[in-house]
Scaffold this motif. Structure first.
Motif, PDB file in Angstrom:
ATOM      1  N   UNK A 250      42.121  44.495  27.646  1.00  0.00           N
ATOM      2  CA  UNK A 250      41.020  45.461  27.617  1.00  0.00           C
ATOM      3  C   UNK A 250      39.774  44.879  26.943  1.00  0.00           C
ATOM      4  N   UNK A 251      39.948  44.089  25.900  1.00  0.00           N
ATOM      5  CA  UNK A 251      38.802  43.466  25.232  1.00  0.00           C
ATOM      6  C   UNK A 251      38.101  42.491  26.178  1.00  0.00           C
ATOM      7  N   UNK A 252      38.871  41.649  26.832  1.00  0.00           N
ATOM      8  CA  UNK A 252      38.303  40.676  27.772  1.00  0.00           C
ATOM      9  C   UNK A 252      37.656  41.366  28.965  1.00  0.00           C
ATOM     10  N   UNK A 253      38.223  42.495  29.387  1.00  0.00           N
ATOM     11  CA  UNK A 253      37.639  43.270  30.478  1.00  0.00           C
ATOM     12  C   UNK A 253      36.238  43.736  30.112  1.00  0.00           C
ATOM     13  N   UNK A 254      36.097  44.284  28.905  1.00  0.00           N
ATOM     14  CA  UNK A 254      34.779  44.740  28.445  1.00  0.00           C
ATOM     15  C   UNK A 254      33.795  43.570  28.420  1.00  0.00           C
ATOM     16  N   UNK A 255      34.244  42.424  27.947  1.00  0.00           N
ATOM     17  CA  UNK A 255      33.386  41.243  27.892  1.00  0.00           C
ATOM     18  C   UNK A 255      32.963  40.808  29.300  1.00  0.00           C
ATOM     19  N   UNK A 256      33.923  40.720  30.218  1.00  0.00           N
ATOM     20  CA  UNK A 256      33.621  40.284  31.582  1.00  0.00           C
ATOM     21  C   UNK A 256      32.654  41.228  32.286  1.00  0.00           C
TER      22      UNK A 256
ATOM     23  N   UNK B  19      35.433  47.171  39.350  1.00  0.00           N
ATOM     24  CA  UNK B  19      34.303  46.335  38.942  1.00  0.00           C
ATOM     25  C   UNK B  19      34.733  44.881  38.753  1.00  0.00           C
ATOM     26  N   UNK B  20      35.933  44.665  38.233  1.00  0.00           N
ATOM     27  CA  UNK B  20      36.447  43.294  38.110  1.00  0.00           C
ATOM     28  C   UNK B  20      36.623  42.668  39.489  1.00  0.00           C
ATOM     29  N   UNK B  21      37.092  43.458  40.454  1.00  0.00           N
ATOM     30  CA  UNK B  21      37.246  42.938  41.821  1.00  0.00           C
ATOM     31  C   UNK B  21      35.894  42.555  42.401  1.00  0.00           C
ATOM     32  N   UNK B  22      34.855  43.263  42.010  1.00  0.00           N
ATOM     33  CA  UNK B  22      33.509  42.941  42.500  1.00  0.00           C
ATOM     34  C   UNK B  22      33.022  41.582  42.003  1.00  0.00           C
ATOM     35  N   UNK B  23      33.685  41.040  40.970  1.00  0.00           N
ATOM     36  CA  UNK B  23      33.358  39.690  40.511  1.00  0.00           C
ATOM     37  C   UNK B  23      33.861  38.645  41.505  1.00  0.00           C
ATOM     38  N   UNK B  24      34.715  39.081  42.442  1.00  0.00           N
ATOM     39  CA  UNK B  24      35.149  38.186  43.499  1.00  0.00           C
ATOM     40  C   UNK B  24      36.642  37.977  43.612  1.00  0.00           C
ATOM     41  N   UNK B  25      37.408  38.298  42.594  1.00  0.00           N
ATOM     42  CA  UNK B  25      38.852  38.080  42.707  1.00  0.00           C
ATOM     43  C   UNK B  25      39.478  39.175  43.569  1.00  0.00           C
TER      44      UNK B  25
END
Length: 148
Positions: free
Chosen positions: A11-17, A37-43
């Motif tokens: 969760x901490x790394x998610x907020x950072x990313x 939103x993490x998927x929107x980074x491309x993964x």
């Protein structure tokens, strides 16, 4: 992240990313939004570890952006910090993927094994600077892989 099939932040790394403030006050919709939103980074498939909505359960959540499906797996929450559990989770998840397990199976195996490692470490808390006691649980990991 854009080149990865999976990313596995806590969760901490998610907020950072995502460039958002870290919070411990969230619900399932917050987690789903963070996964999208993490998927929107491309993964293709982000996985967030350390997900908990209360003090009873903790686990992980995943989002398969190709099928637009969410996956969740939870185990008993142990309210303490244990070194190396993110590495344990990620390693087991990756291994289960390599064996052809589906996302839900990968989450379930990883959450169960990580909790086993935490529980095995509790009697050895004075030595936890060595990391979590995963070696004591390897037999269970083999069983979990066979069961799934």
């Amino acid at each position: 992240c854009a080149k990865a099939d999976f990313i596995i932040p806590n969760m901490t790394e998610t907020a950072f990313l995502l460039g958002i403030p870290y919070t411990e006050d969230y619900d399932e919709e917050y987690v789903k939004d963070a996964l999208r939103r993490l998927a929107e980074l491309g993964c293709r498939t982000p996985v967030i570890t350390g997900v908990h909505y209360d003090d009873r359960l903790q686990g992980a959540a995943a989002y398969d952006s190709e099928s637009d499906k969410y996956y969740f797996s939870f185990g008993r929450n142990v309210n303490s910090r244990f070194h190396g559990t993110g590495d344990i989770f990620s390693s087991v998840f990756s291994g289960a993927c390599a064996l052809g397990k589906d996302i839900q199976q990968c989450l379930d195996i990883s959450v169960k094994f990580t909790l086993d490692c935490i529980e095995a470490t509790i009697p050895h808390m004075a030595e936890t600077w060595y990391g979590s006691c995963f070696e004591l649980c390897l037999g269970k990991l083999i069983d979990y892989v066979k069961e799934q």
